[in-house]
Design a protein around this motif. Structure first.
Motif, PDB file in Angstrom:
ATOM      1  N   ALA A  99       0.835  -1.206   0.000  1.00 59.60           N
ATOM      2  CA  ALA A  99       0.000   0.000   0.000  1.00 59.60           C
ATOM      3  C   ALA A  99       0.868   1.255   0.000  1.00 59.60           C
ATOM      4  N   ARG A 100       1.930   1.254   0.797  1.00 57.04           N
ATOM      5  CA  ARG A 100       2.854   2.391   0.838  1.00 57.04           C
ATOM      6  C   ARG A 100       3.534   2.571  -0.518  1.00 57.04           C
ATOM      7  N   PHE A 101       3.896   1.462  -1.132  1.00 61.79           N
ATOM      8  CA  PHE A 101       4.515   1.470  -2.458  1.00 61.79           C
ATOM      9  C   PHE A 101       3.551   2.042  -3.496  1.00 61.79           C
ATOM     10  N   ALA A 102       2.290   1.645  -3.415  1.00 67.11           N
ATOM     11  CA  ALA A 102       1.283   2.151  -4.358  1.00 67.11           C
ATOM     12  C   ALA A 102       1.142   3.658  -4.219  1.00 67.11           C
ATOM     13  N   ARG A 103       1.045   4.153  -2.989  1.00 68.07           N
ATOM     14  CA  ARG A 103       0.893   5.593  -2.775  1.00 68.07           C
ATOM     15  C   ARG A 103       2.104   6.354  -3.299  1.00 68.07           C
ATOM     16  N   PHE A 104       3.286   5.822  -3.067  1.00 69.24           N
ATOM     17  CA  PHE A 104       4.500   6.497  -3.543  1.00 69.24           C
ATOM     18  C   PHE A 104       4.505   6.591  -5.067  1.00 69.24           C
ATOM     19  N   ASN A 105       3.905   5.608  -5.711  1.00 68.82           N
ATOM     20  CA  ASN A 105       3.855   5.586  -7.170  1.00 68.82           C
ATOM     21  C   ASN A 105       2.577   6.212  -7.730  1.00 68.82           C
ATOM     22  N   GLY A 106       1.872   6.968  -6.899  1.00 65.63           N
ATOM     23  CA  GLY A 106       0.712   7.710  -7.363  1.00 65.63           C
ATOM     24  C   GLY A 106      -0.497   6.865  -7.667  1.00 65.63           C
ATOM     25  N   CYS A 107      -0.593   5.685  -7.026  1.00 66.93           N
ATOM     26  CA  CYS A 107      -1.699   4.773  -7.311  1.00 66.93           C
ATOM     27  C   CYS A 107      -2.660   4.696  -6.124  1.00 66.93           C
ATOM     28  N   ALA A 108      -3.941   4.609  -6.448  1.00 67.10           N
ATOM     29  CA  ALA A 108      -4.982   4.560  -5.416  1.00 67.10           C
ATOM     30  C   ALA A 108      -5.540   3.157  -5.212  1.00 67.10           C
ATOM     31  N   SER A 109      -5.209   2.241  -6.119  1.00 71.44           N
ATOM     32  CA  SER A 109      -5.700   0.874  -5.992  1.00 71.44           C
ATOM     33  C   SER A 109      -4.616  -0.100  -6.449  1.00 71.44           C
ATOM     34  N   VAL A 110      -4.777  -1.360  -6.054  1.00 71.88           N
ATOM     35  CA  VAL A 110      -3.799  -2.401  -6.380  1.00 71.88           C
ATOM     36  C   VAL A 110      -4.538  -3.615  -6.909  1.00 71.88           C
ATOM     37  N   GLU A 111      -4.066  -4.142  -8.008  1.00 73.70           N
ATOM     38  CA  GLU A 111      -4.615  -5.370  -8.577  1.00 73.70           C
ATOM     39  C   GLU A 111      -3.525  -6.427  -8.647  1.00 73.70           C
ATOM     40  N   PHE A 112      -3.894  -7.678  -8.407  1.00 67.90           N
ATOM     41  CA  PHE A 112      -2.953  -8.783  -8.433  1.00 67.90           C
ATOM     42  C   PHE A 112      -3.289  -9.723  -9.583  1.00 67.90           C
ATOM     43  N   ASP A 113      -2.294 -10.083 -10.368  1.00 68.20           N
ATOM     44  CA  ASP A 113      -2.492 -11.071 -11.420  1.00 68.20           C
ATOM     45  C   ASP A 113      -2.219 -12.475 -10.891  1.00 68.20           C
ATOM     46  N   THR A 114      -0.987 -12.709 -10.470  1.00 68.54           N
ATOM     47  CA  THR A 114      -0.575 -14.048 -10.039  1.00 68.54           C
ATOM     48  C   THR A 114       0.109 -13.980  -8.683  1.00 68.54           C
ATOM     49  N   ILE A 115      -0.262 -14.884  -7.793  1.00 73.15           N
ATOM     50  CA  ILE A 115       0.436 -15.064  -6.520  1.00 73.15           C
ATOM     51  C   ILE A 115       0.782 -16.535  -6.396  1.00 73.15           C
ATOM     52  N   ARG A 116       2.043 -16.806  -6.082  1.00 76.24           N
ATOM     53  CA  ARG A 116       2.478 -18.194  -5.893  1.00 76.24           C
ATOM     54  C   ARG A 116       3.221 -18.323  -4.564  1.00 76.24           C
ATOM     55  N   PRO A 117       2.860 -19.358  -3.775  1.00 74.65           N
ATOM     56  CA  PRO A 117       1.811 -20.335  -4.049  1.00 74.65           C
ATOM     57  C   PRO A 117       0.422 -19.707  -3.978  1.00 74.65           C
ATOM     58  N   ALA A 118      -0.511 -20.319  -4.676  1.00 74.75           N
ATOM     59  CA  ALA A 118      -1.868 -19.790  -4.788  1.00 74.75           C
ATOM     60  C   ALA A 118      -2.616 -19.905  -3.458  1.00 74.75           C
ATOM     61  N   GLY A 119      -3.714 -19.171  -3.389  1.00 76.02           N
ATOM     62  CA  GLY A 119      -4.571 -19.305  -2.217  1.00 76.02           C
ATOM     63  C   GLY A 119      -4.570 -18.118  -1.283  1.00 76.02           C
TER      64      GLY A 119
END
Length: 412
Positions: A375-395
């Motif tokens: 979240a801190r990284f998103a704000r620093f990069n001027g982003c208000a939301s975060v979307e995830f494509d792939t997380i491994r391991p899943a779940g």
């Protein structure tokens, strides 16, 4: 070489490295520009890079260490306060202005390559014209010089003559970067940029070598001879060996062994080996590919057991981890890697892949601090939301996404 007189466990070596890199629990640097200036002084250099899928690497390196960092702080340190300057450190870098005299011998030798010397010999008139125009008109960018050879622009080796002249004059120390505008260098005469009071007496070659050894060990805490050489990279192997031997004899540095790694002969500065406390296991930082902690890939492997390769120059089909992957530092370990891309139009940070190391089994325990850092990284990069494509391991996508959303809303 003298045999090691001190020994560190691998855990102790990691804690020492994290502390010296400003990533331990020693407390935050002062707020504002002062903290940024002290961080650059601590690291010895901050590498500049052009890739902009997220904020550029030099900003990310400083952001990881200075919680209140804003790019305007670095701009002011270069263009207004003159506490840093641009030159070739570990690649193109921001460097402490107090180190200026140690780079002067390189300026006096420039260009070092046969090709560079030939270009300078054949284009002295162009260099003089560029220099005189800046002298008369004041600071100028490359775009202020029109091409005179009738050719269109091309790759870096086909720069227009004025661009080559500007770069050669910069390397010779006759020009300095006065500031950057929209990431473009603005050049001016050195005597108009270099602050009064800065020691501009060229250091001797011996002083430069000793400076480079001290700089590397101060930044890394403990390092091999190869790592010392690669930190900023100005010594051949013979000169390095001689300098290390002399500094050992004079007790300026001490040899150190790493338990379980008889193949490694390391060095440290006296007084650097006092016990270092544990790093908070919940302290999370995202490290850009050019971060000083991980820039030496062999060192990252032996110190953290983390194999890392930058793949942005690898064809997409051959990439294993992603385009511009950030290792995830959690406490004292690198626990995974994250491939981000900031969509500035939609203000969305897309995590194209988030992969945990195989040895990380208690993933639930790291999700909350990781979410806070994302979240801190998103704000620093001027982003208000975060979307995830792939997380491994899943779940873990749903839970992590909810935690990130909550962290973003708590700061809104």
């Amino acid at each position: 070489m003298s045999p090691p007189t001190h020994s560190l466990s691998l855990d102790e070596a990691r804690r020492l490295a994290l502390r010296r890199q400003g990533l331990g629990d020693e407390g935050c640097p002062p707020q504002g520009k002062e903290g940024v200036a002290q961080t650059i002084e601590r690291l010895g250099y901050v590498q500049i890079d052009t890739i902009s899928v997220v904020a550029r690497a030099h900003h990310q390196t400083l952001w990881a260490r200075c919680p209140d960092y804003h790019p305007s702080m670095l701009h002011d340190l270069l263009a207004v306060d003159r506490r840093v300057f641009e030159f070739w450190g570990h690649a193109a870098s921001y460097l402490p202005i107090s180190d200026y005299r140690f780079y002067m011998p390189q300026m006096l030798r420039s260009p070092a390559s046969d090709r560079g010397r030939q270009w300078v010999s054949e284009n002295r008139e162009i260099m003089n014209r560029v220099l005189k125009r800046i002298e008369k008109e004041g600071p100028l960018a490359c775009k202020d010089f029109a091409r005179t050879d009738g050719r269109k622009g091309g790759a870096w080796w086909d720069w227009k003559p004025a661009k080559m002249a500007l770069e050669m004059l910069l390397m010779q120390g006759r020009l300095m970067v006065a500031e950057r505008r929209n990431f473009q260098r603005i050049y001016d005469l050195t005597e108009r940029v270099l602050p009064k009071g800065v020691d501009s007496t060229a250091a001797s070659e011996d002083d430069v070598r000793r400076f480079l050894v001290r700089r590397a060990l101060s930044s890394y805490g403990v390092a091999t001879g190869k790592e010392v050489r690669e930190h900023i990279g100005r010594m051949d192997l013979r000169a390095l060996r001689t300098t290390i031997e002399e500094m050992q004899e004079e007790k300026e540095i001490i040899p150190v062994s790493i338990e379980g790694r008889p193949d490694l002969i390391c060095y440290a500065l006296p007084g650097a080996l006092e016990p270092h406390s544990f790093v908070d296991a919940a302290r999370c930082r995202l490290l850009c590919p050019f971060d000083n902690l991980i820039i030496l890939r062999d060192r990252t492997q032996w110190l953290f057991g983390f194999e890392y390769t930058l793949e942005c120059y690898v064809p997409a089909k051959k990439r294993v981890w992603g385009y511009f992957v950030f290792p995830i530092l959690m406490g004292e370990r690198l626990i995974g890697r994250l491939d981000p891309k900031a969509d500035r139009k939609t203000k969305t940070l897309r995590i194209r892949a988030l992969v945990f190391e195989r040895w990380v089994t208690a993933i639930d325990d790291v999700l909350e601090p990781l979410a806070g850092e994302i979240a801190r990284f998103a704000r620093f990069n001027g982003c208000a939301s975060v979307e995830f494509d792939t997380i491994r391991p899943a779940g873990h996508k749903r839970e992590l996404k909810a935690l990130v959303r909550a962290a973003l809303q708590s700061e809104a």
